[in-house]
Design a protein around this motif. Structure first.
Motif, mmCIF file in Angstrom:
data_model
loop_
_atom_site.group_PDB
_atom_site.id
_atom_site.type_symbol
_atom_site.label_atom_id
_atom_site.label_comp_id
_atom_site.label_asym_id
_atom_site.label_seq_id
_atom_site.Cartn_x
_atom_site.Cartn_y
_atom_site.Cartn_z
ATOM 1 N N ASN A 93 34.580 -27.488 -6.679
ATOM 2 C CA ASN A 93 34.657 -26.111 -7.596
ATOM 3 C C ASN A 93 35.659 -25.408 -6.724
ATOM 4 N N GLY A 94 36.899 -25.012 -7.482
ATOM 5 C CA GLY A 94 37.739 -23.950 -7.147
ATOM 6 C C GLY A 94 39.010 -24.620 -6.406
ATOM 7 N N HIS A 95 38.896 -25.892 -6.147
ATOM 8 C CA HIS A 95 39.786 -26.861 -5.338
ATOM 9 C C HIS A 95 41.079 -26.950 -6.147
ATOM 10 N N SER A 96 42.264 -26.959 -5.770
ATOM 11 C CA SER A 96 43.343 -27.330 -6.377
ATOM 12 C C SER A 96 43.780 -28.583 -6.036
ATOM 13 N N LEU A 97 44.249 -29.374 -6.996
ATOM 14 C CA LEU A 97 44.403 -30.724 -6.855
ATOM 15 C C LEU A 97 45.748 -31.155 -5.880
ATOM 16 N N GLY A 98 46.567 -30.202 -5.966
ATOM 17 C CA GLY A 98 47.804 -30.209 -5.110
ATOM 18 C C GLY A 98 47.414 -30.166 -3.705
ATOM 19 N N ASN A 99 46.580 -29.070 -3.370
ATOM 20 C CA ASN A 99 45.974 -28.859 -1.991
ATOM 21 C C ASN A 99 45.425 -30.026 -1.327
ATOM 22 N N LEU A 100 44.481 -30.834 -2.374
ATOM 23 C CA LEU A 100 44.044 -31.878 -1.938
ATOM 24 C C LEU A 100 44.954 -33.018 -1.504
ATOM 25 N N LEU A 101 45.941 -33.005 -2.572
ATOM 26 C CA LEU A 101 46.863 -34.242 -2.334
ATOM 27 C C LEU A 101 47.753 -33.897 -1.071
ATOM 28 N N ILE A 102 48.121 -32.656 -0.815
ATOM 29 C CA ILE A 102 48.895 -32.295 0.298
ATOM 30 C C ILE A 102 48.087 -32.575 1.661
ATOM 31 N N THR A 103 46.793 -32.477 1.658
ATOM 32 C CA THR A 103 45.963 -32.538 2.611
ATOM 33 C C THR A 103 45.660 -34.170 2.984
ATOM 34 N N GLY A 104 45.587 -34.941 1.985
ATOM 35 C CA GLY A 104 45.550 -36.403 2.009
ATOM 36 C C GLY A 104 46.678 -36.914 2.454
ATOM 37 N N VAL A 105 48.239 -36.439 2.105
ATOM 38 C CA VAL A 105 49.193 -36.865 2.537
ATOM 39 C C VAL A 105 49.642 -36.692 4.010
ATOM 40 N N TRP A 106 49.291 -35.525 4.467
ATOM 41 C CA TRP A 106 49.223 -34.865 5.931
ATOM 42 C C TRP A 106 48.357 -35.869 6.752
ATOM 43 N N ASP A 107 47.064 -36.215 6.255
ATOM 44 C CA ASP A 107 46.447 -37.184 7.282
ATOM 45 C C ASP A 107 46.857 -38.556 7.386
ATOM 46 N N LEU A 108 47.528 -39.130 5.853
ATOM 47 C CA LEU A 108 47.968 -40.354 6.057
ATOM 48 C C LEU A 108 49.170 -40.554 6.900
ATOM 49 N N LEU A 109 50.033 -39.667 6.728
ATOM 50 C CA LEU A 109 51.445 -39.582 7.495
ATOM 51 C C LEU A 109 51.474 -38.854 9.000
ATOM 52 N N GLY A 110 50.504 -38.159 9.214
ATOM 53 C CA GLY A 110 50.272 -37.532 10.388
ATOM 54 C C GLY A 110 51.487 -36.631 10.964
ATOM 55 N N ASP A 111 52.207 -35.923 9.807
ATOM 56 C CA ASP A 111 53.375 -35.344 10.160
ATOM 57 C C ASP A 111 53.356 -34.093 8.838
ATOM 58 N N GLN A 112 53.444 -32.853 8.913
ATOM 59 C CA GLN A 112 53.536 -31.783 8.279
ATOM 60 C C GLN A 112 54.695 -31.641 7.622
ATOM 61 N N VAL A 113 55.798 -31.857 8.170
ATOM 62 C CA VAL A 113 57.095 -31.800 7.615
ATOM 63 C C VAL A 113 57.449 -32.934 6.599
ATOM 64 N N LYS A 114 57.157 -34.218 7.226
ATOM 65 C CA LYS A 114 57.322 -35.127 6.384
ATOM 66 C C LYS A 114 56.466 -35.506 5.188
ATOM 67 N N GLY A 115 55.197 -35.097 5.201
ATOM 68 C CA GLY A 115 54.394 -34.683 4.171
ATOM 69 C C GLY A 115 54.587 -33.968 3.029
ATOM 70 N N LEU A 116 55.302 -32.687 3.321
ATOM 71 C CA LEU A 116 55.756 -31.977 2.482
ATOM 72 C C LEU A 116 57.048 -32.422 1.789
ATOM 73 N N ASP A 117 57.866 -32.948 2.532
ATOM 74 C CA ASP A 117 59.196 -33.859 1.885
ATOM 75 C C ASP A 117 58.681 -34.727 0.928
#
Length: 315
Positions: A93-117
């Motif tokens: 409840n209250g979570h943005s799907l985009g926030n979850l997506l970014i969190t997952g991409v960061w965990d997968l790639l291990g790189d904040q900048v590459k994840g946002l790109d």
């Protein structure tokens, strides 16, 4: 510096809805945009993910990516997916799907900048979104109200304190800046501050030493966009007070332009004096949405920024 066919190179600093407005207008003028976003949010979905996974708060980064989204059906659909927010009786409840997506991409790639790109490419974003620091930050503020002087901890608390804010600090005190953000500032034609929550979205950029040094050294021109209306952080601040506050926090940063709505209520003489202290000229133009004066009209803001940048729009 050369701008090239993609338009002027612009760095926009801020967070939340203020930065969203700036980026929404800028993307009509150029695709050479770098958004440098505050990373001190500790409320809502971002705060919960930050605490659970020890990551940068993704919410303001998500909003910046959404603002830069292309107009095509694919990108707009993914923007709506990114902005979708769960409503339930459970932990989502209250979570943005985009926030979850970014969190997952960061965990997968291990790189904040590459994840946002990667997420930016999904949206065909008209530029790049970067955190201002690679470290999650906390904000502390020294404030004064009817109970006297005291300290408020956390961005959410400071943003809603309704007290006179005397000083803000970042914890850790000297956080590292993201190298890509430093490079973008040095390469920019224009650097734009604001609008947005003054002490929690705009001023924090001046408190990161490496960012401040880059902002002082860059050959880029600098502009400050003044908020349309006061908020809880700035109930007692006039437009002139915003300029004075900026100069106090960044005495070695000259400003070239101060962009402000040309509506009534501004003490123009006082604002002119503060602008002169910063070396800036005032660009007063209609900026407010006529249906909601607290919000920027994207096309009005784009018109003012076109005049600022000296470039041609895409529409």
């Amino acid at each position: 510096m050369t701008s090239g066919a993609r338009g002027a190179k612009v760095v926009a600093l801020g967070g939340g809805h203020g930065l969203f407005a700036t980026l929404s207008a800028l993307r009509l003028l150029t695709r050479n945009i770098t958004a440098i976003v505050t990373v001190a949010d500790d409320g809502g979905s971002s705060g919960r993910l930050r605490e659970e996974f020890d990551i940068l708060p993704p919410g303001d980064l998500r909003m910046a990516l959404s603002a830069l989204c292309d107009d095509g059906e694919w990108a707009l659909t993914w923007r709506d997916v990114m902005q979708y927010r769960f409503t339930s009786e459970g932990p989502l409840n209250g979570h943005s799907l985009g926030n979850l997506l970014i969190t997952g991409v960061w965990d997968l790639l291990g790189d904040q900048v590459k994840g946002l790109d990667l997420v930016g490419r999904l949206l065909d974003a008209a530029g790049t979104v970067l955190p201002m620091s690679s470290t999650p930050l906390r904000i502390e503020a020294e404030v004064c109200d009817d109970s006297g002087p005291h300290t408020i901890f956390g961005q959410a608390g400071v943003a809603t304190c309704k007290a006179e804010i005397k000083q803000v600090r970042l914890i850790p005190e000297n956080p590292p800046a993201v190298p890509e953000a430093i490079a973008a500032i040095h390469d920019a034609d224009w650097v734009i501050f604001g609008p947005g929550s003054w002490f929690t979205s705009v001023i924090p950029h001046l408190l990161v030493p490496e960012l401040y040094e880059a902002l002082a050294a860059t050959p880029a021109k600098r502009a400050l966009l003044i908020n349309l209306v006061p908020d809880d952080e700035t109930r007692t601040l006039s437009p002139a007070d915003h300029v004075r506050s900026f100069h106090e926090h960044a005495p070695s940063l000259a400003l070239d332009r101060i962009v402000i709505d040309d509506g009534p209520g501004t003490h123009w003489g006082k604002l002119s004096r503060e602008a002169e202290e910063c070396g800036a000229e005032i660009l007063a133009r209609p900026l407010a949405d006529r249906r909601d004066p607290a919000r920027h009209d994207v096309l009005f803001l784009a018109s003012a920024l076109r005049e600022l940048l000296g470039s041609s729009p895409r529409w």
